[in-house]
Design a protein around this motif. Sequence first.
Motif, PDB file in Angstrom:
ATOM      1  N   PRO A  61      21.671  36.604  28.820  1.00 21.33           N
ATOM      2  CA  PRO A  61      20.352  36.753  29.459  1.00 21.33           C
ATOM      3  C   PRO A  61      19.886  38.198  29.566  1.00 21.33           C
ATOM      4  CG  PRO A  61      22.017  36.142  31.077  1.00 21.33           C
ATOM      5  CD  PRO A  61      22.645  35.995  29.739  1.00 21.33           C
ATOM      6  N   LEU A  62      20.822  39.139  29.772  1.00 22.88           N
ATOM      7  CA  LEU A  62      20.428  40.542  29.857  1.00 22.88           C
ATOM      8  C   LEU A  62      19.865  41.036  28.530  1.00 22.88           C
ATOM      9  CD1 LEU A  62      23.359  42.068  31.951  1.00 22.88           C
ATOM     10  CD2 LEU A  62      21.041  41.561  32.711  1.00 22.88           C
ATOM     11  N   LEU A  63      20.534  40.711  27.437  1.00 21.34           N
ATOM     12  CA  LEU A  63      20.053  41.135  26.128  1.00 21.34           C
ATOM     13  C   LEU A  63      18.752  40.438  25.759  1.00 21.34           C
ATOM     14  CD1 LEU A  63      23.426  41.150  24.139  1.00 21.34           C
ATOM     15  CD2 LEU A  63      22.117  43.138  24.873  1.00 21.34           C
ATOM     16  N   PRO A 220      19.032  31.936  25.162  1.00 19.04           N
ATOM     17  CA  PRO A 220      20.053  32.945  24.902  1.00 19.04           C
ATOM     18  C   PRO A 220      21.474  32.399  24.986  1.00 19.04           C
ATOM     19  CG  PRO A 220      18.998  33.334  27.029  1.00 19.04           C
ATOM     20  CD  PRO A 220      18.189  32.313  26.311  1.00 19.04           C
ATOM     21  N   PHE A 221      21.734  31.511  25.952  1.00 25.44           N
ATOM     22  CA  PHE A 221      23.077  30.935  26.065  1.00 25.44           C
ATOM     23  C   PHE A 221      23.398  30.055  24.864  1.00 25.44           C
ATOM     24  CE2 PHE A 221      21.465  31.547  30.418  1.00 25.44           C
ATOM     25  CZ  PHE A 221      22.441  32.384  30.925  1.00 25.44           C
ATOM     26  N   ASN A 265      13.323  39.107  35.328  1.00 28.14           N
ATOM     27  CA  ASN A 265      13.494  40.208  36.284  1.00 28.14           C
ATOM     28  C   ASN A 265      14.538  39.861  37.344  1.00 28.14           C
ATOM     29  OD1 ASN A 265      11.614  41.867  35.037  1.00 28.14           O
ATOM     30  ND2 ASN A 265       9.916  41.177  36.311  1.00 28.14           N
ATOM     31  N   VAL A 266      14.466  38.640  37.862  1.00 20.05           N
ATOM     32  CA  VAL A 266      15.426  38.219  38.889  1.00 20.05           C
ATOM     33  C   VAL A 266      16.841  38.160  38.312  1.00 20.05           C
ATOM     34  CG1 VAL A 266      16.129  36.289  40.362  1.00 20.05           C
ATOM     35  CG2 VAL A 266      13.730  36.972  40.262  1.00 20.05           C
ATOM     36  N   LEU A 270      20.198  40.437  39.437  1.00 23.62           N
ATOM     37  CA  LEU A 270      21.410  39.769  39.912  1.00 23.62           C
ATOM     38  C   LEU A 270      22.618  40.097  39.048  1.00 23.62           C
ATOM     39  CD1 LEU A 270      20.056  36.209  40.823  1.00 23.62           C
ATOM     40  CD2 LEU A 270      20.904  37.925  42.403  1.00 23.62           C
ATOM     41  N   LEU A 271      22.467  39.971  37.732  1.00 28.33           N
ATOM     42  CA  LEU A 271      23.610  40.125  36.838  1.00 28.33           C
ATOM     43  C   LEU A 271      24.075  41.569  36.745  1.00 28.33           C
ATOM     44  CD1 LEU A 271      22.562  37.634  34.016  1.00 28.33           C
ATOM     45  CD2 LEU A 271      24.276  37.305  35.798  1.00 28.33           C
ATOM     46  N   GLU A 272      23.139  42.506  36.677  1.00 28.30           N
ATOM     47  CA  GLU A 272      23.545  43.909  36.590  1.00 28.30           C
ATOM     48  C   GLU A 272      24.254  44.352  37.865  1.00 28.30           C
ATOM     49  OE1 GLU A 272      20.560  46.628  35.360  1.00 28.30           O
ATOM     50  OE2 GLU A 272      19.944  45.419  33.636  1.00 28.30           O
ATOM     51  N   ALA A 273      23.729  43.937  39.003  1.00 27.98           N
ATOM     52  CA  ALA A 273      24.380  44.287  40.264  1.00 27.98           C
ATOM     53  C   ALA A 273      25.777  43.678  40.329  1.00 27.98           C
ATOM     54  CB  ALA A 273      23.534  43.805  41.439  1.00 27.98           C
ATOM     55  N   PHE A 274      25.908  42.452  39.892  1.00 28.69           N
ATOM     56  CA  PHE A 274      27.213  41.790  39.943  1.00 28.69           C
ATOM     57  C   PHE A 274      28.234  42.479  39.048  1.00 28.69           C
ATOM     58  CE2 PHE A 274      30.091  38.801  37.816  1.00 28.69           C
ATOM     59  CZ  PHE A 274      30.871  38.427  38.902  1.00 28.69           C
TER      60      PHE A 274
END
Length: 539
Positions: A61-63, A220-221, A265-266, A270-274
């Motif tokens: 999802p980030l990419l 993406p998944f 954005n959400v 979430l993922l980067e912080a985690f």
Amino acid sequence: MLVGQLLLVVLGALALTVLADRRGLQAPLVLAVAGAAVSFVPGLPRLELPPDVILSVVLPPLLFSATTDFSWSSFVRRWRSITNLGVVLVVVTTAVVGAVAAWAVPWLTLPLALVLAAVVSPPDAVTAVAIGGRLGLPRRVLTTLKGESLVNDAAALTLFSVTTAHVTGARTVVDGVVPYFAFTAVVGVLVGAALGRLVHLVRSRIDDPTTMTAFAVLLPFTAYAVAEALEASGVLAVVAAGFALSRRSVRAVFATRIAERDVWNVLGVLLEAFVFAYLGLQLKFLLADAAVQGSRPAQLLAASLAVLAAVVLVRLAWVLLGGVLMREVLRGRWSPQGRHYGPREDLVIAWTGMRGVVTLAAAAGIPARLGDGTPFPHREDLQVLAFVVAVGTLLLQGATLPRLIRRLDLDVPEEQRWLTEQRRRAREVAVGSNHRVLDAARERATSSAERELVDSVAQRMDRLAALREEDADDSGDALTGRRAASRAVAVRREMITAQRAALVRAQEDGTVDAEAVGDLLEQLDLDEAALVHRGSPRL
């Protein structure tokens, strides 16, 4: 128990992110350092996820969101700079850093050192773009950094897959490192492009924005999983799928684009912080496991500093020397396409080498075991080295980048004039389409009341012809009567549709720059949402 731990980590990471943003601090650095400190709390249980979870759940999802936020035409215009930084420099960095790591860490073999080098080779432009955008970094530099971050993630993670496959001894569909790399890249791109096209075809037959957004979130998944099942590059599949879908997103309904921007954005936050908090929480346990294998913290720290120095110096040398060569070739000519930068811009680009979420996710995704079931050699050492390099670049480069940008004063008058001209052209295209729609509406009018209604819409359009260059007050212009208001909304939605189509055509034929068009397209989505949900026309 595991779910509760994960939720606590995410909630704590979000709270620290908010606090860091309010204090003007780098959230990734705060999260990594705080996580590392918390890991030394006595009695704290270890939170450890399977390596494939990080790679298959966090990265896609980030990419994908980064891809959908990046204009394909901007990528094409700047492909030389982006390819140089995002592909060639990644390969050079992997080779040089791998050699340095093998020398600095005597117990690492060259293949293991190359795994580490692939992990730390891709810079993360999120922090640099956020700082640069706030401080007025030239837009073409920001676009190049975004494109580089997108491409170098794919290149580095493909190298990571190849090097880990070599170390683990996994059987590959194609023998040989170079043929296997080519296979994974080509098949990954084809799989992603095909799935992106397929999802677009399915979404084009759906009117429900929620369902359309659900397809985009699953893409993406799915692309990653299908490509990996074919032993191809899941990362490149995700990037290709993102480009394939984003190029056609203008044909989706406005509510879908707005919803997708919010979703990505959400998920990104979430993922980067985690990821930053998660790997920080592993530090004590990684050091303990490394000590069991005979590694001492002092040795790892010295090796980490050597690898960090190699990472920083390779980028500095490559960008600055390459800039000198390019200026000798172009002889000072300025290019809006971003193929030529001045010495000060080169220095900023060379210093934007902060490692981030992709490096940490790849480090966490190093396989736990080899093909024969034995533990992956020195896995903990590699993760500690990657963690220190990421934190070191954030401390060294991330903390000093704002001051560097201010000192260099990178105002480029040519770019400002060029962007102003592109925005003027975009406004002309949009306003021209409005006149055509209004003329057609007048011809269709069957009564004087309908013609007066169209004239009223035209007057409002004339006041807003500059597209919000000046604020306009519509309070005294309300159209009375439910039927008249409904007709006015229909005409204005027709105008928005025509503007959107005209802007897309102008972008595709190269008349107007994609970035100038993108700004207006996003505003049109918001305007149409206002018409539908509030009934108060804005355009």
